[in-house]
Design a protein around this motif. Structure first.
Motif, short mmCIF file in Angstrom:
data_model
loop_
_atom_site.label_atom_id
_atom_site.label_comp_id
_atom_site.label_asym_id
_atom_site.label_seq_id
_atom_site.Cartn_x
_atom_site.Cartn_y
_atom_site.Cartn_z
N THR A 99 66.12 64.81 50.72
CA THR A 99 65.98 65.66 49.40
C THR A 99 64.70 64.76 48.79
N VAL A 100 64.19 65.06 47.70
CA VAL A 100 62.43 64.32 47.71
C VAL A 100 62.16 63.82 46.31
N SER A 101 62.00 62.47 46.01
CA SER A 101 61.65 62.25 44.75
C SER A 101 60.02 63.38 43.91
N GLY A 102 60.79 63.39 42.61
CA GLY A 102 59.68 63.57 41.89
C GLY A 102 60.38 64.98 41.47
N GLU A 103 59.39 65.61 39.92
CA GLU A 103 60.05 66.31 39.90
C GLU A 103 59.76 67.90 40.27
N GLN A 115 61.34 71.41 52.92
CA GLN A 115 62.70 72.05 52.26
C GLN A 115 63.82 72.68 52.22
N LEU A 116 63.68 73.66 52.35
CA LEU A 116 64.09 74.81 52.22
C LEU A 116 64.07 75.45 53.80
N ASP A 117 63.43 75.06 54.45
CA ASP A 117 63.41 75.18 55.55
C ASP A 117 64.39 74.50 56.52
N VAL A 118 64.07 73.15 56.40
CA VAL A 118 65.56 72.11 57.42
C VAL A 118 67.01 71.94 56.27
N ASN A 119 67.11 72.48 55.18
CA ASN A 119 68.05 72.64 54.18
C ASN A 119 68.86 73.84 54.47
N ARG A 199 65.06 56.86 51.99
CA ARG A 199 63.83 58.11 52.89
C ARG A 199 63.30 58.95 51.54
N ALA A 200 64.23 58.98 50.63
CA ALA A 200 62.88 59.84 49.96
C ALA A 200 62.86 59.65 48.36
#
Length: 268
Positions: A99-103, A115-119, A199-200
């Motif tokens: 996941t990533v932080s930020g809006e 993110q889409l490609d990994v998840n 990490r995120a």
């Protein structure tokens, strides 16, 4: 299926592939499967950490590990992993994800695509490659690591959406695999004590202690549910209760409840 399919060269133990094994649930799964008698194919970006893990598992369990450095956010990395799993493994754990932080509207599109490609994309492609040899052998297991976020709306946007895909994909796949001897599971843990949130860059210090799960608990519950034929595995009584309540509420109320329990601001 090639000659090395179900075994590493010169070995007799069955083989499991695990993505993202250098920490957290992936590492827990690597240790547990090694203890159960599997050799391993370890897939992650950090070759140095993969090599260290392989040495540790060999020392502790006599396990042979094939180290496969690959970035699953890239087509080249996914192709490497797909080529290996297509040779045949008896157990696949699609654990890599982030996941990533930020809006959402502030993040670089390429970061969201990664993110889409990994998840999602990696899970789709690796599962597709793994199944034909498993079905031919009438034996195999695929565990797709999703999240409670895939069951209860409101915890961010793209991460929850990616995990909802994994849940729906796995549940649908289970119907088609009935009678083949191949088992599939969507593992939906809540908050687990790993490097994931650090990490995120997501601050988690305010989360109540009762909502944390251990890696060992998550892996043990997953394997127990797999043996019982449960396609959806939600470790921990607290998360079983949360998902059960959310399942009988209207989606708008479930999302509101989830936002109240787990602040979704500043993540996606």
């Amino acid at each position: 299926m090639t000659g090395r399919s179900a075994r590493l060269p010169g070995a007799v133990r069955p083989v499991a592939m695990i993505t993202g094994p250098t920490s957290g649930i992936g590492c827990g799964y690597a240790a547990r499967l090694a203890a159960l008698g599997y050799d391993l194919v370890l897939v992650a970006r950090d070759e140095e950490r993969l090599a260290a893990l392989a040495v540790d598992l060999e020392h502790r369990f006599g396990t042979r590990s094939e180290v496969l450095p690959a970035d699953l956010a890239t087509a080249a990395g996914r192709d490497r992993a797909v080529a290996r799993v297509a040779d045949g493994v008896e157990f696949l754990v699609n654990n890599a994800g982030f996941t990533v932080s930020g809006e959402f509207w502030t993040l670089p599109p390429e970061r969201l695509q990664a993110q889409l490609d990994v998840n999602v994309t990696a899970v789709l492609q690796l599962t597709r490659a793994a199944l034909p040899p498993m079905i031919a052998a009438a034996k195999g297991s695929v565990v797709n690591v999703a999240s409670v976020a895939g069951l209860v709306p409101g915890r961010g946007s793209t991460y929850s959406a990616s995990k909802a895909y994994v849940v729906s994909f796995t549940e649908g796949l289970a119907g088609g695999l009935a009678g083949t001897g191949v088992r599939v599971q969507a593992l939906c843990p809540g908050f687990v004590r790993t490097e994931f949130h650090e990490r995120a860059g997501i601050e988690m210090s305010s989360l109540p202690e009762a909502l944390w799960l251990s890696v060992d608990r998550v892996v043990a519950d997953s394997l127990r549910d797999l043996e019982k034929g449960r396609v959806l595995s939600v470790p921990g009584v607290q998360y079983k209760a949360i998902t059960a309540v959310a399942g009988i509420l209207p989606r708008t109320l479930a999302a509101r409840m989830n936002r109240g329990l787990f602040n979704a601001r500043g993540r996606t």
